[in-house]
Design a protein around this motif. Structure first.
Motif, short mmCIF file in Angstrom:
data_model
loop_
_atom_site.label_atom_id
_atom_site.label_comp_id
_atom_site.label_asym_id
_atom_site.label_seq_id
_atom_site.Cartn_x
_atom_site.Cartn_y
_atom_site.Cartn_z
N GLN A 1 56.44 46.29 -36.33
CA GLN A 1 55.15 46.80 -36.99
C GLN A 1 54.01 47.15 -35.78
OE1 GLN A 1 55.17 48.01 -40.18
NE2 GLN A 1 57.09 47.66 -39.51
N THR A 2 54.12 46.28 -34.69
CA THR A 2 53.23 46.70 -33.59
C THR A 2 53.60 48.18 -32.87
OG1 THR A 2 54.39 45.42 -32.06
CG2 THR A 2 52.75 44.20 -33.28
N ARG A 3 54.66 48.36 -32.90
CA ARG A 3 55.42 49.62 -32.26
C ARG A 3 54.96 50.64 -33.15
NH1 ARG A 3 60.84 49.16 -30.90
NH2 ARG A 3 60.59 51.30 -29.87
N PHE A 4 55.45 50.62 -34.37
CA PHE A 4 55.41 51.45 -35.28
C PHE A 4 54.56 51.36 -36.84
CE2 PHE A 4 59.78 51.55 -33.58
CZ PHE A 4 59.64 52.88 -32.68
N PRO A 5 53.40 51.06 -36.44
CA PRO A 5 52.42 50.75 -37.61
C PRO A 5 52.37 51.52 -38.85
CG PRO A 5 50.96 51.54 -35.76
CD PRO A 5 52.55 51.32 -35.11
N TRP A 6 52.92 52.79 -38.61
CA TRP A 6 52.91 53.67 -39.69
C TRP A 6 54.23 53.68 -40.51
CZ3 TRP A 6 57.28 56.93 -39.28
CH2 TRP A 6 57.72 56.63 -37.83
N LEU A 7 55.15 52.91 -40.08
CA LEU A 7 56.51 53.01 -40.76
C LEU A 7 56.49 51.37 -41.36
CD1 LEU A 7 59.42 54.09 -41.13
CD2 LEU A 7 59.99 52.97 -39.15
N GLY A 8 57.16 51.52 -42.68
CA GLY A 8 57.35 50.27 -43.18
C GLY A 8 58.91 49.86 -43.45
N THR A 9 59.48 48.93 -42.92
CA THR A 9 61.00 48.63 -43.18
C THR A 9 61.37 47.54 -44.02
OG1 THR A 9 61.04 47.30 -41.21
CG2 THR A 9 61.08 49.72 -40.79
N TYR A 10 62.39 47.65 -44.61
CA TYR A 10 62.95 46.63 -45.58
C TYR A 10 64.38 46.48 -45.78
CZ TYR A 10 62.70 43.16 -49.40
OH TYR A 10 62.73 42.22 -50.21
#
Length: 350
Positions: free
Chosen positions: A15-24
């Motif tokens: 999340q530090t590299r892609f704060p705009w993206l949520g993964t699950y």
């Protein structure tokens, strides 16, 4: 494909590299619970998925309300961030892959984000579209499509806000890439940014010949601000040109934009059981098909509210593309659903 651009969710994503993206990534238990829940809804309809799109939409809404929160609470919390416009995309893996429930799974996940709809001219008016590539179609095989936003020529209030893709069967090497515009804009030069925010570009309507001036739109901006202050983009791939023929800044601005998108995008493999949803107003996407093997994804369009698409009492979920492309609008259409009363943000009246 570089490792830096490939989304990985085995450890929850970075999340530090892609704060705009949520993964699950669903656990084995969550996968089984969601699969059992969707099977129940198939049984509820006598094992036959409704052919009527309004009934499909209603069934998917019920399944979304009843299944996701109970089967995968963590995924439900992530989807809540999507509905609150806190992130620009989500990538979910280890979803059920049983073919008998795949269509319902696609609609259920999409309905948890908002209201699923389509334009009548696309895929014969089906709610769920199929995107495929095959060895028998060499012109569409092994190709990497240009960056674009869907429906750029359609007024903002009637474009798809979210695009949802569920992998069904994909050869290794196929992927979908996405780049949010906010971090891209922050790196653009002031000169390029000013041009992109000004009404300096024209878009060509679909299938219109480039030589026909009547098929090109009036000057408009590539970048804009949403009512809530988000940076948004409308970019119809190669169907764009500077509105003025002697514009010396335009080509450089578009080249700079393209360069930053190529540098900052992420890529997601859409294997079976993988789901990617991204904001179509706040970013660009493109797809690449593998050089061999069959690829199949289910695709849906989603909006917070379908009110702006309704004409003469229509309630959806299939709307006329001609009406959607017309310049008429109502000021209420620009209000964000969280700030209004009336139609719930993820409901379709059927």
């Amino acid at each position: 494909m570089t490792g830096e651009n490939l989304i990985r969710v085995d450890n929850g994503g970075d999340q530090t590299r892609f704060p705009w993206l949520g993964t699950y990534r669903l656990s084995r238990l969550e996968n089984q619970l969601l699969q059992d829940a969707l099977r129940h809804f198939q049984v509820f309809t006598d094992g036959q998925f409704p052919k009527d799109v309004a009934r499909q939409s209603l069934l998917a809404q019920i399944a979304a309300d009843k299944s996701i929160a109970q089967a995968a609470p963590g995924l439900n919390r992530l989807i809540e961030k999507v509905r609150a416009d806190l992130i620009d995309g989500i990538y979910v893996t280890n979803l059920p892959t049983e073919k008998s429930i795949t269509y319902l799974l696609s609609l259920t996940l999409s309905s948890s984000i908002g209201s699923v709809f389509n334009y009548g001219s696309q895929n014969d008016g089906r709610l769920v579209m199929e995107t495929t590539s095959d060895l028998s179609e060499p012109e569409g095989h092994g190709a990497e499509f240009d960056w674009h936003t869907e429906g750029a020529w359609i007024p903002r209030e009637r474009r798809a806000e979210w695009i949802c893709l569920l992998g069904v069967e994909n050869a290794p090497g196929s992927y979908t890439a996405y780049a949010p515009i906010k971090p891209v804009e922050q790196t653009l030069s002031s000169r390029a940014k000013a041009w992109l925010h000004s009404p300096s570009a024209s878009f060509r309507s679909p299938h219109g010949p480039a030589s026909d001036a009547s098929t090109w739109s009036a000057p408009r901006a590539v970048l804009s601000r949403s009512p809530l202050g988000h940076t948004e983009i409308a970019w119809p791939c190669d169907a764009i040109r500077a509105a003025k023929r002697d514009d010396a800044v335009g080509a450089g601005a578009l080249a700079e934009l393209s360069s930053e998108i190529n540098r900052q995008h992420v890529r997601a493999s859409l294997d079976a059981g993988c789901f990617l949803a991204f904001n179509n107003l706040r970013g660009m996407h493109r797809q690449a098909t593998a050089s061999d093997g069959y690829c199949l994804c289910y695709k849906t369009f989603v909006r917070h509210s379908l009110r702006a698409l309704q004409v003469k009492g229509e309630s959806g979920p299939i709307f006329s593309l001609t009406d959607a492309s017309s310049p008429r609008w109502d000021q209420a259409d620009f209000q964000h659903p969280h700030a209004t009363s009336g139609e719930p943000e993820h409901r379709i009246h059927v």
